[in-house]
Design a protein around this motif. Sequence first.
Motif, PDB file in Angstrom:
ATOM      1  N   ASN A 119      -4.676   3.147   8.263  1.00 30.66           N
ATOM      2  CA  ASN A 119      -5.549   3.200   7.097  1.00 30.66           C
ATOM      3  C   ASN A 119      -4.886   4.110   6.071  1.00 30.66           C
ATOM      4  OD1 ASN A 119      -7.554   3.915   5.177  1.00 30.66           O
ATOM      5  ND2 ASN A 119      -9.143   3.310   6.638  1.00 30.66           N
ATOM      6  N   VAL A 169       1.130   5.595  -0.316  1.00 35.96           N
ATOM      7  CA  VAL A 169       0.594   6.949  -0.312  1.00 35.96           C
ATOM      8  C   VAL A 169       1.749   7.818  -0.778  1.00 35.96           C
ATOM      9  CG1 VAL A 169      -0.210   8.836   1.151  1.00 35.96           C
ATOM     10  CG2 VAL A 169      -1.030   6.514   1.566  1.00 35.96           C
ATOM     11  N   ALA A 221      -3.908   9.103   2.755  1.00 37.14           N
ATOM     12  CA  ALA A 221      -3.788   9.767   1.451  1.00 37.14           C
ATOM     13  C   ALA A 221      -4.768  10.930   1.331  1.00 37.14           C
ATOM     14  CB  ALA A 221      -4.009   8.768   0.324  1.00 37.14           C
ATOM     15  N   ALA A 222      -5.998  10.712   1.754  1.00 36.81           N
ATOM     16  CA  ALA A 222      -7.009  11.775   1.680  1.00 36.81           C
ATOM     17  C   ALA A 222      -6.620  12.952   2.579  1.00 36.81           C
ATOM     18  CB  ALA A 222      -8.383  11.231   2.072  1.00 36.81           C
ATOM     19  N   TYR A 257       0.850  -1.184   0.000  1.00 34.63           N
ATOM     20  CA  TYR A 257       0.000   0.000   0.000  1.00 34.63           C
ATOM     21  C   TYR A 257       0.891   1.240   0.000  1.00 34.63           C
ATOM     22  CZ  TYR A 257      -3.305  -3.569   1.277  1.00 34.63           C
ATOM     23  OH  TYR A 257      -4.057  -4.726   1.285  1.00 34.63           O
ATOM     24  N   ARG A 282      -1.754  10.761  -3.471  1.00 27.67           N
ATOM     25  CA  ARG A 282      -2.236   9.641  -4.283  1.00 27.67           C
ATOM     26  C   ARG A 282      -2.132   8.354  -3.455  1.00 27.67           C
ATOM     27  NH1 ARG A 282      -0.705  10.028  -9.755  1.00 27.67           N
ATOM     28  NH2 ARG A 282       1.263  10.799  -8.930  1.00 27.67           N
ATOM     29  N   TYR A 283      -3.148   7.508  -3.550  1.00 23.72           N
ATOM     30  CA  TYR A 283      -3.196   6.224  -2.871  1.00 23.72           C
ATOM     31  C   TYR A 283      -3.211   5.136  -3.926  1.00 23.72           C
ATOM     32  CZ  TYR A 283      -5.250   2.276  -0.309  1.00 23.72           C
ATOM     33  OH  TYR A 283      -5.500   1.048   0.219  1.00 23.72           O
ATOM     34  N   SER A 284      -2.375   4.116  -3.736  1.00 21.10           N
ATOM     35  CA  SER A 284      -2.390   2.997  -4.675  1.00 21.10           C
ATOM     36  C   SER A 284      -2.101   1.693  -3.937  1.00 21.10           C
ATOM     37  CB  SER A 284      -1.379   3.208  -5.800  1.00 21.10           C
ATOM     38  OG  SER A 284      -0.079   3.308  -5.295  1.00 21.10           O
ATOM     39  N   ILE A 285      -2.572   0.633  -4.546  1.00 18.39           N
ATOM     40  CA  ILE A 285      -2.337  -0.710  -4.032  1.00 18.39           C
ATOM     41  C   ILE A 285      -1.615  -1.477  -5.127  1.00 18.39           C
ATOM     42  CG2 ILE A 285      -3.369  -2.847  -3.171  1.00 18.39           C
ATOM     43  CD1 ILE A 285      -5.854  -1.162  -2.407  1.00 18.39           C
ATOM     44  N   LYS A 321      -5.542   4.621   2.950  1.00 13.17           N
ATOM     45  CA  LYS A 321      -6.458   5.389   2.104  1.00 13.17           C
ATOM     46  C   LYS A 321      -6.858   6.695   2.811  1.00 13.17           C
ATOM     47  CE  LYS A 321     -10.486   4.814  -0.825  1.00 13.17           C
ATOM     48  NZ  LYS A 321     -11.492   3.877  -1.317  1.00 13.17           N
ATOM     49  N   GLU A 322      -7.143   6.614   4.097  1.00 12.91           N
ATOM     50  CA  GLU A 322      -7.475   7.816   4.868  1.00 12.91           C
ATOM     51  C   GLU A 322      -6.272   8.750   4.977  1.00 12.91           C
ATOM     52  OE1 GLU A 322      -9.162   6.807   8.654  1.00 12.91           O
ATOM     53  OE2 GLU A 322     -10.902   5.827   7.747  1.00 12.91           O
TER      54      GLU A 322
END
Length: 148
Positions: free
Chosen positions: A132, A108, A137-138, A106, A143-146, A134-135
């Motif tokens: 988390n 960010v 990144a926000a 994961y 940018r968030y990526s998997i 994703k949180e």
Amino acid sequence: MHSLVKKRMLLASATGMLFIAASCTPSEALPAYGSMDDVYRAVDGRVGCASHAHGDPVAMSSSIQPAGESCMCTNSVEILWFQTSETHQEARSAAASAADPSGAVYIVERANWFVVDLSEVRPRSFPDREINMKELAAALNARYSIEG
């Protein structure tokens, strides 16, 4: 051997940090931080990095010039900051290549830094707690990526 150095060696081993050519989406349009201290404070302010994992930043260098710095946020989440976007892309590609069928990586990221969670792919990795991504990144407008 200092435990932070061992962790650095584990990441280098797990990600193959030999700085191979990158072929990922450019991130030059994303905002940058001016130093490892700046990015660490931003990440720590959002997720509360573990004091036992932090230690002093470890300098990374390419064969020609200093490349950047790295430090742990938790036992399985690492923050990396780079002086150039080219070095950032090379290291990001190496980190993403650690993903395998047994787990994802994961990430960010912004222009000259990224945070990577290797808890699913690092051998014998026991995260002290989950973040988390994703949180994160926000919260950091990143940018968030998997990968995987």
